[in-house]
Motif scaffolding. Structure first.
Motif, mmCIF file in Angstrom:
data_model
loop_
_atom_site.group_PDB
_atom_site.id
_atom_site.type_symbol
_atom_site.label_atom_id
_atom_site.label_comp_id
_atom_site.label_asym_id
_atom_site.label_seq_id
_atom_site.Cartn_x
_atom_site.Cartn_y
_atom_site.Cartn_z
ATOM 1 N N MET A 26 0.832 -1.205 0.000
ATOM 2 C CA MET A 26 0.000 0.000 0.000
ATOM 3 C C MET A 26 0.869 1.259 0.000
ATOM 4 S SD MET A 26 -3.311 -0.785 2.408
ATOM 5 C CE MET A 26 -2.410 -1.393 3.818
ATOM 6 N N ARG A 27 1.921 1.235 0.811
ATOM 7 C CA ARG A 27 2.821 2.387 0.864
ATOM 8 C C ARG A 27 3.509 2.588 -0.474
ATOM 9 N NH1 ARG A 27 8.345 3.177 2.536
ATOM 10 N NH2 ARG A 27 8.619 5.331 3.173
ATOM 11 N N ARG A 28 3.949 1.521 -1.082
ATOM 12 C CA ARG A 28 4.624 1.607 -2.374
ATOM 13 C C ARG A 28 3.650 2.090 -3.451
ATOM 14 N NH1 ARG A 28 7.690 -3.106 -5.780
ATOM 15 N NH2 ARG A 28 8.577 -1.682 -7.300
ATOM 16 N N GLY A 29 2.438 1.576 -3.441
ATOM 17 C CA GLY A 29 1.430 2.033 -4.397
ATOM 18 C C GLY A 29 1.120 3.507 -4.227
ATOM 19 N N TYR A 30 1.074 3.947 -2.981
ATOM 20 C CA TYR A 30 0.829 5.359 -2.701
ATOM 21 C C TYR A 30 1.976 6.207 -3.237
ATOM 22 C CZ TYR A 30 0.093 9.652 -0.086
ATOM 23 O OH TYR A 30 -0.077 10.956 0.262
ATOM 24 N N ASN A 31 3.199 5.748 -3.018
ATOM 25 C CA ASN A 31 4.359 6.485 -3.519
ATOM 26 C C ASN A 31 4.377 6.496 -5.039
ATOM 27 O OD1 ASN A 31 5.231 7.099 -0.962
ATOM 28 N ND2 ASN A 31 6.679 5.397 -0.843
ATOM 29 N N GLN A 32 3.993 5.365 -5.647
ATOM 30 C CA GLN A 32 3.967 5.317 -7.103
ATOM 31 C C GLN A 32 2.903 6.256 -7.660
ATOM 32 O OE1 GLN A 32 3.483 1.200 -8.123
ATOM 33 N NE2 GLN A 32 5.679 0.786 -8.093
ATOM 34 N N SER A 33 1.756 6.308 -7.010
ATOM 35 C CA SER A 33 0.717 7.217 -7.495
ATOM 36 C C SER A 33 1.177 8.670 -7.341
ATOM 37 C CB SER A 33 -0.601 6.987 -6.764
ATOM 38 O OG SER A 33 -0.484 7.323 -5.401
ATOM 39 N N GLU A 35 4.288 9.622 -7.566
ATOM 40 C CA GLU A 35 5.258 9.806 -8.645
ATOM 41 C C GLU A 35 4.546 9.986 -9.984
ATOM 42 O OE1 GLU A 35 7.866 6.460 -8.436
ATOM 43 O OE2 GLU A 35 8.828 7.147 -6.590
ATOM 44 N N LYS A 36 3.475 9.230 -10.205
ATOM 45 C CA LYS A 36 2.719 9.385 -11.452
ATOM 46 C C LYS A 36 2.110 10.778 -11.531
ATOM 47 C CE LYS A 36 1.518 4.522 -12.050
ATOM 48 N NZ LYS A 36 0.429 3.534 -12.024
ATOM 49 N N LEU A 37 1.572 11.248 -10.413
ATOM 50 C CA LEU A 37 1.013 12.596 -10.398
ATOM 51 C C LEU A 37 2.098 13.639 -10.644
ATOM 52 C CD1 LEU A 37 -1.509 12.387 -7.423
ATOM 53 C CD2 LEU A 37 -2.051 12.548 -9.850
ATOM 54 N N GLU A 38 3.253 13.432 -10.071
ATOM 55 C CA GLU A 38 4.369 14.361 -10.269
ATOM 56 C C GLU A 38 4.800 14.369 -11.732
ATOM 57 O OE1 GLU A 38 6.895 17.296 -9.072
ATOM 58 O OE2 GLU A 38 5.421 16.294 -7.824
ATOM 59 N N ILE A 39 4.842 13.189 -12.349
ATOM 60 C CA ILE A 39 5.203 13.100 -13.765
ATOM 61 C C ILE A 39 4.163 13.816 -14.614
ATOM 62 C CG2 ILE A 39 5.429 11.502 -15.707
ATOM 63 C CD1 ILE A 39 6.745 9.541 -13.713
#
Length: 105
Positions: A26-33, A35-39
């Motif tokens: 969950m933490r990794r998915g949150y961080n990935q989301s 990062e996707k938003l930042e991209i």
């Protein structure tokens, strides 16, 4: 330490590892989301900068065209003014010549 305590602590550690996997996911998915938003944000900013640059170039081109039109209009006005002055001068001289001719007769 008894067998039951060993089994209890072993099962507790095992359960802790098993429970930590979804938490990590969950933490990794949150961080990935994030990062996707930042991209996406960076991509949108880049598009905005490109639009700003295109707009700047178009404004400069239109301003250059307007400046050329103003220069041409000014040259035309100046040329007309010069022509009008030359014509007036000749018209005045023609009138003087006509007056001299009339007086001489």
């Amino acid at each position: 330490m008894g067998v039951f305590e060993f089994i209890f602590f072993t099962s507790l550690v095992t359960f802790g590892f098993i429970a930590s996997i979804p938490l990590y996911a969950m933490r990794r998915g949150y961080n990935q989301s994030d990062e996707k938003l930042e991209i996406k944000k960076i991509v949108e900013q880049r598009k905005l900068e490109q639009i700003k640059q295109d707009n700047y170039l178009l404004e400069n081109k239109s301003m250059a065209l307007e400046l050329e039109q103003i220069k041409e209009e000014r040259e035309l006005r100046e040329q007309k003014a010069i022509d009008a002055k030359e014509n007036r001068r000749w018209l005045i001289e023609d009138k003087k010549e006509e007056e001299e001719i009339e007086k001489g007769m």
